[in-house]
Design an enzyme around this catalytic site. Structure first.
Site, PDB file in Angstrom:
ATOM      1  N   ASN A 199       0.862  -1.188   0.000  1.00  0.00           N
ATOM      2  CA  ASN A 199       0.000   0.000   0.000  1.00  0.00           C
ATOM      3  C   ASN A 199       0.899   1.239   0.000  1.00  0.00           C
ATOM      4  O   ASN A 199       1.527   1.547   1.014  1.00  0.00           O
ATOM      5  CB  ASN A 199      -0.893  -0.036   1.251  1.00  0.00           C
ATOM      6  CG  ASN A 199      -1.717   1.233   1.423  1.00  0.00           C
ATOM      7  OD1 ASN A 199      -1.818   2.046   0.509  1.00  0.00           O
ATOM      8  ND2 ASN A 199      -2.292   1.401   2.603  1.00  0.00           N
ATOM      9  N   LYS A 204       0.041   4.275  -0.203  1.00  0.00           N
ATOM     10  CA  LYS A 204      -0.633   5.413   0.447  1.00  0.00           C
ATOM     11  C   LYS A 204      -0.525   6.686  -0.394  1.00  0.00           C
ATOM     12  O   LYS A 204      -0.477   6.615  -1.623  1.00  0.00           O
ATOM     13  CB  LYS A 204      -0.055   5.621   1.854  1.00  0.00           C
ATOM     14  CG  LYS A 204      -0.060   4.337   2.691  1.00  0.00           C
ATOM     15  CD  LYS A 204       0.064   4.608   4.157  1.00  0.00           C
ATOM     16  CE  LYS A 204       0.300   3.303   4.898  1.00  0.00           C
ATOM     17  NZ  LYS A 204      -0.112   3.362   6.274  1.00  0.00           N
ATOM     18  N   HIS A 222      -9.838   0.625   4.817  1.00  0.00           N
ATOM     19  CA  HIS A 222      -8.549   0.839   5.498  1.00  0.00           C
ATOM     20  C   HIS A 222      -8.782   1.757   6.700  1.00  0.00           C
ATOM     21  O   HIS A 222      -9.570   2.709   6.622  1.00  0.00           O
ATOM     22  CB  HIS A 222      -7.539   1.467   4.528  1.00  0.00           C
ATOM     23  CG  HIS A 222      -6.139   1.453   5.064  1.00  0.00           C
ATOM     24  ND1 HIS A 222      -5.718   2.349   6.018  1.00  0.00           N
ATOM     25  CD2 HIS A 222      -5.082   0.640   4.817  1.00  0.00           C
ATOM     26  CE1 HIS A 222      -4.455   2.084   6.322  1.00  0.00           C
ATOM     27  NE2 HIS A 222      -4.048   1.061   5.611  1.00  0.00           N
ATOM     28  N   GLU A 272      -7.171   4.114   7.912  1.00  0.00           N
ATOM     29  CA  GLU A 272      -6.937   5.552   7.690  1.00  0.00           C
ATOM     30  C   GLU A 272      -8.168   6.202   7.059  1.00  0.00           C
ATOM     31  O   GLU A 272      -8.395   7.403   7.225  1.00  0.00           O
ATOM     32  CB  GLU A 272      -5.668   5.745   6.835  1.00  0.00           C
ATOM     33  CG  GLU A 272      -4.421   5.475   7.674  1.00  0.00           C
ATOM     34  CD  GLU A 272      -3.176   5.105   6.898  1.00  0.00           C
ATOM     35  OE1 GLU A 272      -3.157   5.229   5.662  1.00  0.00           O
ATOM     36  OE2 GLU A 272      -2.205   4.657   7.552  1.00  0.00           O
ATOM     37  N   GLU A 288      -5.720  -5.613  10.326  1.00  0.00           N
ATOM     38  CA  GLU A 288      -4.730  -4.573  10.570  1.00  0.00           C
ATOM     39  C   GLU A 288      -5.054  -3.856  11.881  1.00  0.00           C
ATOM     40  O   GLU A 288      -5.872  -2.916  11.891  1.00  0.00           O
ATOM     41  CB  GLU A 288      -4.752  -3.548   9.435  1.00  0.00           C
ATOM     42  CG  GLU A 288      -4.426  -4.112   8.080  1.00  0.00           C
ATOM     43  CD  GLU A 288      -3.884  -3.027   7.162  1.00  0.00           C
ATOM     44  OE1 GLU A 288      -2.745  -3.163   6.708  1.00  0.00           O
ATOM     45  OE2 GLU A 288      -4.591  -2.029   6.933  1.00  0.00           O
ATOM     46  N   GLY A 311       1.815   1.925  10.873  1.00  0.00           N
ATOM     47  CA  GLY A 311       2.700   3.087  10.762  1.00  0.00           C
ATOM     48  C   GLY A 311       3.346   3.487  12.076  1.00  0.00           C
ATOM     49  O   GLY A 311       3.943   4.557  12.185  1.00  0.00           O
ATOM     50  N   SER A 367       2.991  -2.529  10.362  1.00  0.00           N
ATOM     51  CA  SER A 367       4.443  -2.472  10.544  1.00  0.00           C
ATOM     52  C   SER A 367       5.146  -3.782  10.161  1.00  0.00           C
ATOM     53  O   SER A 367       6.113  -4.179  10.815  1.00  0.00           O
ATOM     54  CB  SER A 367       4.804  -2.047  11.971  1.00  0.00           C
ATOM     55  OG  SER A 367       4.282  -0.746  12.236  1.00  0.00           O
TER      56      SER A 367
HETATM   57  C1  PEP Z   1      -1.049  -0.154   5.873  1.00  0.00           C
HETATM   58  O1  PEP Z   1      -0.998   0.954   5.377  1.00  0.00           O
HETATM   59  O2  PEP Z   1      -1.980  -0.904   5.562  1.00  0.00           O
HETATM   60  C2  PEP Z   1      -0.008  -0.561   6.804  1.00  0.00           C
HETATM   61  C3  PEP Z   1      -0.107  -1.736   7.366  1.00  0.00           C
HETATM   62  O3  PEP Z   1       1.025   0.327   7.035  1.00  0.00           O
HETATM   63  P1  PEP Z   1       2.420   0.022   7.769  1.00  0.00           P
HETATM   64  O4  PEP Z   1       2.953  -1.261   7.169  1.00  0.00           O
HETATM   65  O5  PEP Z   1       3.275   1.194   7.461  1.00  0.00           O
HETATM   66  O6  PEP Z   1       2.131  -0.151   9.217  1.00  0.00           O
END
Ligand code: PEP
Length: 252
Positions: free
Chosen positions: A9, A11, A96, A98, A168, A174, A213
Site C-alpha cells: 500500500n 498510500k 482501510h 486511515e 490490521e 505506521g 508495521s
Molecule cells: C497499511 O498501510 O496498511 C499498513 C499496514 O502500514 P504500515 O505497514 O506502514 O504499518
C-alpha cells in the site's frame, strides 16, 4: 492450500519521478514464483504503474479506495470501481483504518464500496482492525467481528469467495509496533473460524493478510502462522529491497 499474497500500500506517497524510480528498483529484485504480489499506488499513478513491466510479471494492480457508486456520474472527486477496472486494476482496498478514521467511513459505506468493487469485477481487500483502546478493553475480537459482520450480513458468505480480508490492528499501522505472531494468529483464527461457521469451504479458502508495521525483519515469523496468508504492507513497500525481502519471506 492457500497461496500467500504480499500487497504493498503506497498510500499518498510519491510523484511520477519517484514512482518511476521505485518501479525500476522493484524490477531489479528477486521474487518467489509461489507468492502473489500486488501494489496499490495512489490513483494518479495507477496508469503509470499499469504500463510498467512489473505487471507483465503478473503482479496485481490495486487502488486504495473506490466510490460507493458503481455507475459513472456526477460524483465530484470520486473514482468508480468501473474506472479502476478500466485502468487494469484487479483489486481495491476497502475500509482501510486511515479511511475509517480520517475520512469517517462507516461500516455501511465500506459495505457499499465492497459491493461496488465486486460488481466491477475487482477483488475487494476488506480491512478490519481494532484500536489500542479497544484492545486494552478486551474488545479486539468484538470490534473485528462487528466490522466483518457489517459486510457479511449484507452480501452473504458467498461473496467472500471473491474477496480477501486484511487484519490490521490500528495501533500497529505506521507506528513501528507489530502484533506478535501469536496476537495476529489469534485474531486471524477467529475471523476464519467465524467465516467457517457460515461456510466451511469459504472460511478455509479465504486469504487473510496481516498488516501493521510488517518489515523484512518480522515477516517470516508472522507468515509462518497457520492462518496468516501474507501481508498488507505500508511503509516497507516503498523500499524495493525491503518489499522484495518480505515477498521472499512469504515464499519460504
Ligand atoms: C497499511 O498501510 O496498511 C499498513 C499496514 O502500514 P504500515 O505497514 O506502514 O504499518
Amino acid at each position: 492450500m492457500r497461496q500467500k499474497l504480499v500487497a504493498g500500500n503506497w498510500k499518498m506517497f510519491g510523484c511520477r519521478a519517484s514512482v518511476e524510480q521505485l518501479l525500476l528498483d522493484l524490477a531489479a529484485q528477486e521474487y518467489p514464483a509461489n507468492v502473489g504480489i500486488a501494489v496499490f499506488p495512489n490513483f494518479l499513478h495507477l496508469q503509470q504503474v499499469s504500463q510498467n513491466l512489473l505487471l507483465q510479471k503478473k503482479w496485481n494492480l490495486g487502488a486504495q479506495d473506490c466510490a460507493t457508486e458503481l455507475e459513472l456520474g456526477a460524483f465530484t472527486g470520486e473514482v468508480s470501481a468501473k474506472q479502476l477496472a478500466d485502468v487494469n486494476c484487479s483489486m481495491v482496498l476497502v475500509g482501510h483504518s486511515e479511511r475509517r478514521i480520517l475520512q469517517f467511513e462507516s461500516d455501511q459505506v465500506i459495505c457499499r464500496k465492497f459491493i461496488a468493487a465486486q460488481s466491477a469485477g475487482l477483488i475487494p481487500i476488506l480491512c478490519l482492525g481494532e484500536s489500542l483502546a479497544e484492545r486494552e478493553a478486551g474488545k479486539a475480537e468484538e470490534t473485528v467481528l462487528t466490522q466483518l459482520n457489517a459486510v457479511l450480513q449484507e452480501v452473504g458468505v458467498g461473496a467472500f469467495k471473491h474477496a480477501i480480508i486484511a487484519y490490521e490492528p490500528v495501533w500497529a499501522i505506521g507506528t513501528g509496533l507489530t502484533a506478535t505472531p501469536e496476537q495476529a494468529q489469534e485474531i486471524h483464527g477467529i475471523i476464519r473460524g467465524y467465516l467457517k461457521q457460515h461456510d466451511e469451504l469459504i472460511g478455509q479458502s479465504v486469504q487473510i493478510l496481516y498488516g501493521g508495521s510488517v518489515k523484512a525483519a518480522n515477516a517470516a515469523e508472522l507468515f509462518a502462522m497457520a492462518d496468516i496468508d501474507g501481508g498488507l504492507v505500508g511503509g516497507a513497500s516503498l523500499n524495493a529491497e525491503e518489499f522484495s525481502a518480505i515477498c521472499r519471506a512469504a515464499g519460504n
